[in-house]
Design a protein around this motif. Structure first.
Motif, PDB file in Angstrom:
ATOM      1  N   CYS A 108     -52.203 -62.111  17.563  1.00 57.03           N
ATOM      2  CA  CYS A 108     -51.787 -63.396  18.147  1.00 57.03           C
ATOM      3  C   CYS A 108     -53.000 -64.192  18.617  1.00 57.03           C
ATOM      4  O   CYS A 108     -53.008 -65.425  18.556  1.00 57.03           O
ATOM      5  CB  CYS A 108     -50.835 -63.166  19.320  1.00 57.03           C
ATOM      6  N   ILE A 109     -54.015 -63.491  19.092  1.00 61.30           N
ATOM      7  CA  ILE A 109     -55.245 -64.147  19.522  1.00 61.30           C
ATOM      8  C   ILE A 109     -56.125 -64.502  18.321  1.00 61.30           C
ATOM      9  O   ILE A 109     -56.530 -65.650  18.140  1.00 61.30           O
ATOM     10  CB  ILE A 109     -56.038 -63.236  20.485  1.00 61.30           C
ATOM     11  N   THR A 110     -56.415 -63.515  17.489  1.00 59.26           N
ATOM     12  CA  THR A 110     -57.458 -63.700  16.473  1.00 59.26           C
ATOM     13  C   THR A 110     -57.072 -64.604  15.314  1.00 59.26           C
ATOM     14  O   THR A 110     -57.950 -65.168  14.652  1.00 59.26           O
ATOM     15  CB  THR A 110     -57.910 -62.336  15.903  1.00 59.26           C
ATOM     16  N   HIS A 111     -55.765 -64.763  15.054  1.00 52.65           N
ATOM     17  CA  HIS A 111     -55.387 -65.504  13.848  1.00 52.65           C
ATOM     18  C   HIS A 111     -55.831 -66.962  13.879  1.00 52.65           C
ATOM     19  O   HIS A 111     -55.986 -67.590  12.825  1.00 52.65           O
ATOM     20  CB  HIS A 111     -53.863 -65.415  13.610  1.00 52.65           C
ATOM     21  N   SER A 112     -56.061 -67.508  15.057  1.00 49.61           N
ATOM     22  CA  SER A 112     -56.426 -68.923  15.179  1.00 49.61           C
ATOM     23  C   SER A 112     -57.930 -69.164  15.222  1.00 49.61           C
ATOM     24  O   SER A 112     -58.367 -70.321  15.249  1.00 49.61           O
ATOM     25  CB  SER A 112     -55.799 -69.517  16.446  1.00 49.61           C
ATOM     26  N   PHE A 113     -58.709 -68.080  15.246  1.00 53.71           N
ATOM     27  CA  PHE A 113     -60.141 -68.252  15.492  1.00 53.71           C
ATOM     28  C   PHE A 113     -60.958 -67.424  14.492  1.00 53.71           C
ATOM     29  O   PHE A 113     -61.467 -66.358  14.824  1.00 53.71           O
ATOM     30  CB  PHE A 113     -60.485 -67.840  16.921  1.00 53.71           C
ATOM     31  N   ASN A 114     -61.083 -67.925  13.263  1.00 48.74           N
ATOM     32  CA  ASN A 114     -61.771 -67.131  12.242  1.00 48.74           C
ATOM     33  C   ASN A 114     -63.277 -67.025  12.473  1.00 48.74           C
ATOM     34  O   ASN A 114     -63.937 -66.154  11.920  1.00 48.74           O
ATOM     35  CB  ASN A 114     -61.465 -67.635  10.828  1.00 48.74           C
ATOM     36  N   LEU A 115     -63.838 -67.901  13.325  1.00 49.48           N
ATOM     37  CA  LEU A 115     -65.255 -67.827  13.669  1.00 49.48           C
ATOM     38  C   LEU A 115     -65.469 -67.213  15.058  1.00 49.48           C
ATOM     39  O   LEU A 115     -66.568 -67.275  15.609  1.00 49.48           O
ATOM     40  CB  LEU A 115     -65.903 -69.208  13.593  1.00 49.48           C
ATOM     41  N   GLN A 116     -64.390 -66.674  15.625  1.00 48.99           N
ATOM     42  CA  GLN A 116     -64.437 -65.943  16.897  1.00 48.99           C
ATOM     43  C   GLN A 116     -64.905 -66.825  18.059  1.00 48.99           C
ATOM     44  O   GLN A 116     -65.565 -66.356  18.987  1.00 48.99           O
ATOM     45  CB  GLN A 116     -65.336 -64.699  16.757  1.00 48.99           C
ATOM     46  N   THR A 117     -64.507 -68.093  18.002  1.00 49.29           N
ATOM     47  CA  THR A 117     -64.810 -69.036  19.077  1.00 49.29           C
ATOM     48  C   THR A 117     -63.644 -69.988  19.249  1.00 49.29           C
ATOM     49  O   THR A 117     -62.921 -70.279  18.283  1.00 49.29           O
ATOM     50  CB  THR A 117     -66.087 -69.841  18.774  1.00 49.29           C
ATOM     51  N   ALA A 125     -64.493 -62.230  22.521  1.00 48.76           N
ATOM     52  CA  ALA A 125     -65.826 -61.632  22.618  1.00 48.76           C
ATOM     53  C   ALA A 125     -65.778 -60.106  22.572  1.00 48.76           C
ATOM     54  O   ALA A 125     -66.751 -59.466  22.160  1.00 48.76           O
ATOM     55  CB  ALA A 125     -66.503 -62.096  23.910  1.00 48.76           C
ATOM     56  N   SER A 126     -64.637 -59.538  22.981  1.00 47.17           N
ATOM     57  CA  SER A 126     -64.517 -58.076  23.026  1.00 47.17           C
ATOM     58  C   SER A 126     -64.089 -57.470  21.694  1.00 47.17           C
ATOM     59  O   SER A 126     -64.186 -56.266  21.496  1.00 47.17           O
ATOM     60  CB  SER A 126     -63.501 -57.669  24.100  1.00 47.17           C
ATOM     61  N   TYR A 127     -63.602 -58.309  20.765  1.00 48.54           N
ATOM     62  CA  TYR A 127     -63.069 -57.804  19.504  1.00 48.54           C
ATOM     63  C   TYR A 127     -64.162 -57.695  18.437  1.00 48.54           C
ATOM     64  O   TYR A 127     -65.061 -58.530  18.346  1.00 48.54           O
ATOM     65  CB  TYR A 127     -61.976 -58.722  18.960  1.00 48.54           C
ATOM     66  N   GLU A 128     -64.027 -56.683  17.614  1.00 45.51           N
ATOM     67  CA  GLU A 128     -64.775 -56.608  16.362  1.00 45.51           C
ATOM     68  C   GLU A 128     -63.745 -56.766  15.250  1.00 45.51           C
ATOM     69  O   GLU A 128     -62.919 -55.880  15.032  1.00 45.51           O
ATOM     70  CB  GLU A 128     -65.509 -55.267  16.242  1.00 45.51           C
ATOM     71  N   TYR A 129     -63.766 -57.897  14.570  1.00 41.22           N
ATOM     72  CA  TYR A 129     -62.715 -58.213  13.610  1.00 41.22           C
ATOM     73  C   TYR A 129     -62.625 -57.150  12.517  1.00 41.22           C
ATOM     74  O   TYR A 129     -63.636 -56.669  11.997  1.00 41.22           O
ATOM     75  CB  TYR A 129     -62.963 -59.568  12.955  1.00 41.22           C
ATOM     76  N   ASP A 130     -61.377 -56.780  12.178  1.00 39.18           N
ATOM     77  CA  ASP A 130     -61.144 -55.859  11.070  1.00 39.18           C
ATOM     78  C   ASP A 130     -60.401 -56.602   9.964  1.00 39.18           C
ATOM     79  O   ASP A 130     -60.176 -57.820  10.040  1.00 39.18           O
ATOM     80  CB  ASP A 130     -60.395 -54.606  11.529  1.00 39.18           C
TER      81      ASP A 130
END
Length: 373
Positions: free
Chosen positions: A273-282, A305-310
């Protein structure tokens, strides 16, 4: 007793009264280990509902004249015919559960299920089942934790009350293995349907399109020698926009979805839910309004900032930008549509999506559109 997670379906109204019915449940594991994590092939004594096809922990409601240990001993005896050794009982944790009551109109079912590790006497006796338990075909099964998990993750039911009960016990099985809790396809589909009922809109078809495409890509990656779980990919795709249950919002749907799923222990699905909107992690390149508080924005930023994208993060990011509610399955066309509606599309975000497209085409060994058509 520590809280394991809170299963709050939120399919009720805030002004409804609550009906309280707590329970005690036994965790009977035959292993030399006495603490987490247990192994997938460790044996566990469970109730098997042979007429329904699911496993559950033996246990049930605590009577008014009982303490929790007394209820545990009685319920294990009644449901599986085993005698709990009183001195072996030790706490594992409690799971609060809230959902619309199946018995009382406009009432919230409120239950705390208290889970206890316990040993049993080898001298068993007969069951003493109530009519519901007998109809479900309750019987004692000693099986592996892995088998119970597989069976329950594939369980389907049209009864939301039964489904929530199985999700609760399946989640506890995940925890016994030291694993993060994963929602089944059945509960993901139910949560989406309930959320769409609260806030109907094209996001339903978009979520389903992303889920179906994610499943196909995961299968294609695996067929080409990779390692992705199609069920996880489907579920994450289905739930990535679940925060839209709260209404027509922009960045708020990101944090609303995260909070909703994370509170139920679905940490990995909440992360999507968090990561799907931020492909550049910002959050700097978010397209749309920042309709949340500074505190919420900081929370999203800290989580990113705490995630390492998989590959699951990357997959849903790509498909969120590829699959439209209208059936569109073209990345450039979809991004141009967003650009026409909002007046811009950040170049870095645009380029990253094409990078992700190339990445998954390499993993699959085939064209993206061919894989998801």
């Amino acid at each position: 007793m520590k809280n394991l997670f809170t299963l709050d379906i939120k399919n009720y109204k805030s002004d409804w009264p609550y009906s309280k019915r707590d329970s005690a449940r036994g965790i009977i594991i035959f292993s030399e280990k006495k603490d987490l994590p247990f192994k997938e092939d460790d044996k566990i004594a469970l109730v098997y509902a042979k007429n329904r096809g699911y496993y559950k922990f033996p246990g049930g409601g605590i009577h008014a004249d009982e303490n929790k240990s007394e209820a545990l001993i009685r319920e294990v005896s009644e449901e599986v015919g085993l005698s709990v050794i009183p001195d072996s009982v030790r706490e594992f944790g409690v799971v609060p559960r809230f959902q619309k009551s199946s018995q009382l109109a406009e009432t919230v079912f409120d239950q705390e299920s208290f889970y206890y590790f316990c040993d049993v006497d080898s001298n068993g006796h007969g069951q003493n089942l109530d009519p519901y338990e007998a109809e479900a075909g309750f019987e004692l099964h000693v099986t592996t934790i892995k088998e119970a998990l597989i069976r329950n993750m594939n369980f389907k039911s049209n009864d939301p009350f039964e489904l929530a009960m199985i999700v609760r016990d399946t989640s506890v099985l995940h925890l016994l293995l030291g694993k993060k809790i994963e929602p089944s396809r059945a509960i993901a589909e139910y949560l989406l349907s309930e959320s769409v009922a609260l806030n109907p809109g094209p996001w339903e078809l978009h979520s389903k399109a992303v889920a179906k495409a994610a499943e196909k890509i995961a299968k294609a990656v695996t067929s080409n020698g990779g390692n992705m779980d199609p069920d996880k990919a489907y579920v994450y795709g289905l739930l990535h926009d679940i925060g839209r249950r709260e209404g027509y919002t922009y960045m708020a749907h990101v944090i609303d979805g995260y909070e909703y799923l994370n509170n139920m222990g679905f940490e990995n699905a909440a992360r999507i839910c968090i990561t799907h909107s931020f492909n550049l992690q910002t959050t700097e390149d978010y397209i749309g309004k920042v309709d949340i508080s500074e505190t919420q924005l900081k929370k999203i930023q800290n989580l990113l900032a705490s995630y390492e994208y998989d590959d699951y993060d990357r997959l849903i990011q790509l498909l969120d930008s590829t699959c439209g509610a209208d059936g569109t399955q073209n990345l450039e066309a979809r991004m141009n549509d967003v650009k026409s509606r909002y007046g811009y599309y950040p170049q870095g975000k645009w380029d990253k999506n094409f990078e992700l497209k190339a990445y998954f085409e390499k993993l699959m060994g085939r064209d993206l559109y061919e894989a998801i058509k």
